[in-house]
Design a protein around this motif. Structure first.
Motif, mmCIF file in Angstrom:
data_model
loop_
_atom_site.group_PDB
_atom_site.id
_atom_site.type_symbol
_atom_site.label_atom_id
_atom_site.label_comp_id
_atom_site.label_asym_id
_atom_site.label_seq_id
_atom_site.Cartn_x
_atom_site.Cartn_y
_atom_site.Cartn_z
ATOM 1 N N ARG A 95 0.849 -1.188 0.000
ATOM 2 C CA ARG A 95 0.000 0.000 0.000
ATOM 3 C C ARG A 95 0.886 1.240 0.000
ATOM 4 O O ARG A 95 1.896 1.299 0.701
ATOM 5 N N ARG A 96 0.495 2.210 -0.818
ATOM 6 C CA ARG A 96 1.223 3.476 -0.886
ATOM 7 C C ARG A 96 0.367 4.528 -0.204
ATOM 8 O O ARG A 96 -0.809 4.668 -0.510
ATOM 9 N N ILE A 97 0.952 5.248 0.727
ATOM 10 C CA ILE A 97 0.232 6.372 1.306
ATOM 11 C C ILE A 97 0.977 7.644 0.952
ATOM 12 O O ILE A 97 2.205 7.662 0.847
ATOM 13 N N GLU A 98 0.225 8.689 0.709
ATOM 14 C CA GLU A 98 0.834 9.934 0.249
ATOM 15 C C GLU A 98 0.428 11.081 1.157
ATOM 16 O O GLU A 98 -0.466 11.852 0.821
ATOM 17 N N PRO A 99 1.082 11.182 2.323
ATOM 18 C CA PRO A 99 0.743 12.281 3.225
ATOM 19 C C PRO A 99 1.086 13.618 2.578
ATOM 20 O O PRO A 99 2.133 13.738 1.947
ATOM 21 N N ALA A 100 0.195 14.590 2.727
ATOM 22 C CA ALA A 100 0.408 15.897 2.104
ATOM 23 C C ALA A 100 1.755 16.468 2.512
ATOM 24 O O ALA A 100 2.108 16.493 3.676
ATOM 25 N N HIS B 162 -6.792 0.653 7.063
ATOM 26 C CA HIS B 162 -6.449 1.304 8.331
ATOM 27 C C HIS B 162 -5.976 2.739 8.086
ATOM 28 O O HIS B 162 -5.697 3.134 6.950
ATOM 29 N N HIS B 163 -5.942 3.491 9.147
ATOM 30 C CA HIS B 163 -5.603 4.906 9.057
ATOM 31 C C HIS B 163 -4.228 5.159 9.663
ATOM 32 O O HIS B 163 -3.602 4.244 10.188
ATOM 33 N N HIS B 164 -3.783 6.392 9.593
ATOM 34 C CA HIS B 164 -2.451 6.718 10.086
ATOM 35 C C HIS B 164 -2.441 7.962 10.958
ATOM 36 O O HIS B 164 -3.172 8.917 10.686
ATOM 37 N N LEU B 165 -1.598 7.899 11.966
ATOM 38 C CA LEU B 165 -1.265 9.059 12.774
ATOM 39 C C LEU B 165 0.118 9.501 12.318
ATOM 40 O O LEU B 165 1.034 8.683 12.252
ATOM 41 N N ASP C 73 0.128 3.148 12.759
ATOM 42 C CA ASP C 73 -1.116 2.602 12.232
ATOM 43 C C ASP C 73 -2.237 2.771 13.249
ATOM 44 O O ASP C 73 -2.022 2.612 14.444
ATOM 45 N N VAL C 74 -3.425 3.061 12.767
ATOM 46 C CA VAL C 74 -4.607 3.108 13.622
ATOM 47 C C VAL C 74 -5.705 2.330 12.921
ATOM 48 O O VAL C 74 -5.968 2.547 11.746
ATOM 49 N N ASP C 75 -6.331 1.426 13.650
ATOM 50 C CA ASP C 75 -7.461 0.710 13.076
ATOM 51 C C ASP C 75 -8.659 1.629 12.966
ATOM 52 O O ASP C 75 -8.747 2.641 13.644
ATOM 53 N N CYS C 76 -9.608 1.236 12.123
ATOM 54 C CA CYS C 76 -10.872 1.946 12.099
ATOM 55 C C CYS C 76 -11.507 1.831 13.481
ATOM 56 O O CYS C 76 -11.344 0.823 14.168
ATOM 57 N N ALA C 77 -12.225 2.874 13.867
ATOM 58 C CA ALA C 77 -12.760 2.920 15.220
ATOM 59 C C ALA C 77 -13.814 1.842 15.449
ATOM 60 O O ALA C 77 -13.870 1.224 16.492
ATOM 61 N N VAL C 78 -14.657 1.591 14.467
ATOM 62 C CA VAL C 78 -15.774 0.659 14.639
ATOM 63 C C VAL C 78 -15.872 -0.246 13.417
ATOM 64 O O VAL C 78 -15.784 0.237 12.290
ATOM 65 N N TYR D 165 -4.411 11.362 10.545
ATOM 66 C CA TYR D 165 -4.497 12.243 11.710
ATOM 67 C C TYR D 165 -3.148 12.928 11.875
ATOM 68 O O TYR D 165 -2.134 12.258 12.070
ATOM 69 N N TRP D 166 -3.119 14.226 11.762
ATOM 70 C CA TRP D 166 -1.865 14.960 11.928
ATOM 71 C C TRP D 166 -1.777 15.470 13.359
ATOM 72 O O TRP D 166 -2.766 15.934 13.914
ATOM 73 N N GLY D 167 -0.585 15.402 13.921
ATOM 74 C CA GLY D 167 -0.428 15.916 15.276
ATOM 75 C C GLY D 167 1.009 15.816 15.704
ATOM 76 O O GLY D 167 1.913 15.726 14.873
ATOM 77 N N VAL D 168 1.234 15.838 17.006
ATOM 78 C CA VAL D 168 2.576 15.775 17.560
ATOM 79 C C VAL D 168 2.652 14.533 18.432
ATOM 80 O O VAL D 168 1.777 14.312 19.267
ATOM 81 N N CYS D 169 3.668 13.705 18.209
ATOM 82 C CA CYS D 169 3.774 12.454 18.962
ATOM 83 C C CYS D 169 4.171 12.737 20.413
ATOM 84 O O CYS D 169 4.601 13.847 20.753
ATOM 85 N N ALA D 170 4.040 11.723 21.241
ATOM 86 C CA ALA D 170 4.297 11.900 22.679
ATOM 87 C C ALA D 170 5.735 12.350 22.928
ATOM 88 O O ALA D 170 5.992 13.226 23.763
ATOM 89 N N ALA D 171 6.687 11.768 22.164
ATOM 90 C CA ALA D 171 8.093 12.131 22.383
ATOM 91 C C ALA D 171 8.351 13.589 22.018
ATOM 92 O O ALA D 171 9.048 14.314 22.735
#
Ligand SMILES: [Zn+2]
Ligand SMILES: [Zn+2]
Length: 143
Positions: free
Chosen positions: A71-76, A90-93, A103-108, A131-137
């Motif tokens: 699978r190829r994912i193309e984050p902006a 599945h989705h991505h953080l 990797d994040v599974d679908c919620a339901v 999902y874009w954000g800042v990791c814990a580290a």
């Protein structure tokens, strides 16, 4: 837990692809480095296959994507990333600080995100959620 063991040669044959050293090495690299960019895969492959060219790695990746085994994912705004986990939608953080990808599974259910509230008559083949954000580290080191 029984994660499927990937035998690259079997995976290639099942996908109808000829088994070559570089293809086997590229699949092996993705098994140890999910969400790798093409350059990262090349860096992983190069020490064991000194004669493999960057182009041959790119070609192998695109053959795998076409064959549906990668699978190829193309984050902006980032390089394309490749992974062996296919077909589960599945989705991505993704961390905007260090670029780590999780990797994040679908919620339901199996793939609820394949069913938009209005599909405008489309036959939906895939849905991508990032999902874009800042990791814990990164959050910890920002303090
Ligand atoms: Zn981070
Ligand atoms: Zn993934």
């Amino acid at each position: 837990m029984s994660a499927p063991v990937l035998d690259p040669a079997v995976a290639l044959r099942d996908a109808g692809l000829r088994v070559t050293d570089s293809r086997v090495a590229v699949l092996g690299a993705l098994a140890v480095r999910p969400h790798a960019s093409a350059d990262a895969v090349f860096a992983e492959v190069a020490p064991t296959l000194p004669r493999a060219s960057r182009q041959s790695v790119y070609n192998a990746l695109s053959d795998f994507v076409d064959a549906g085994i990668v699978r190829r994912i193309e984050p902006a705004g980032q390089s394309m990333l490749f992974e062996l986990r296919v077909d589960d939608n599945h989705h991505h953080l993704i961390c905007t600080g260090c670029g780590v990808v999780k990797d994040v599974d679908c919620a339901v259910g199996a793939a609820p995100c394949l069913h938009p509230s209005d599909d405008h008559g489309f036959q939906i083949a895939a849905a991508e959620v990032t999902y874009w954000g800042v990791c814990a580290a990164c959050a910890a080191s920002a303090d």
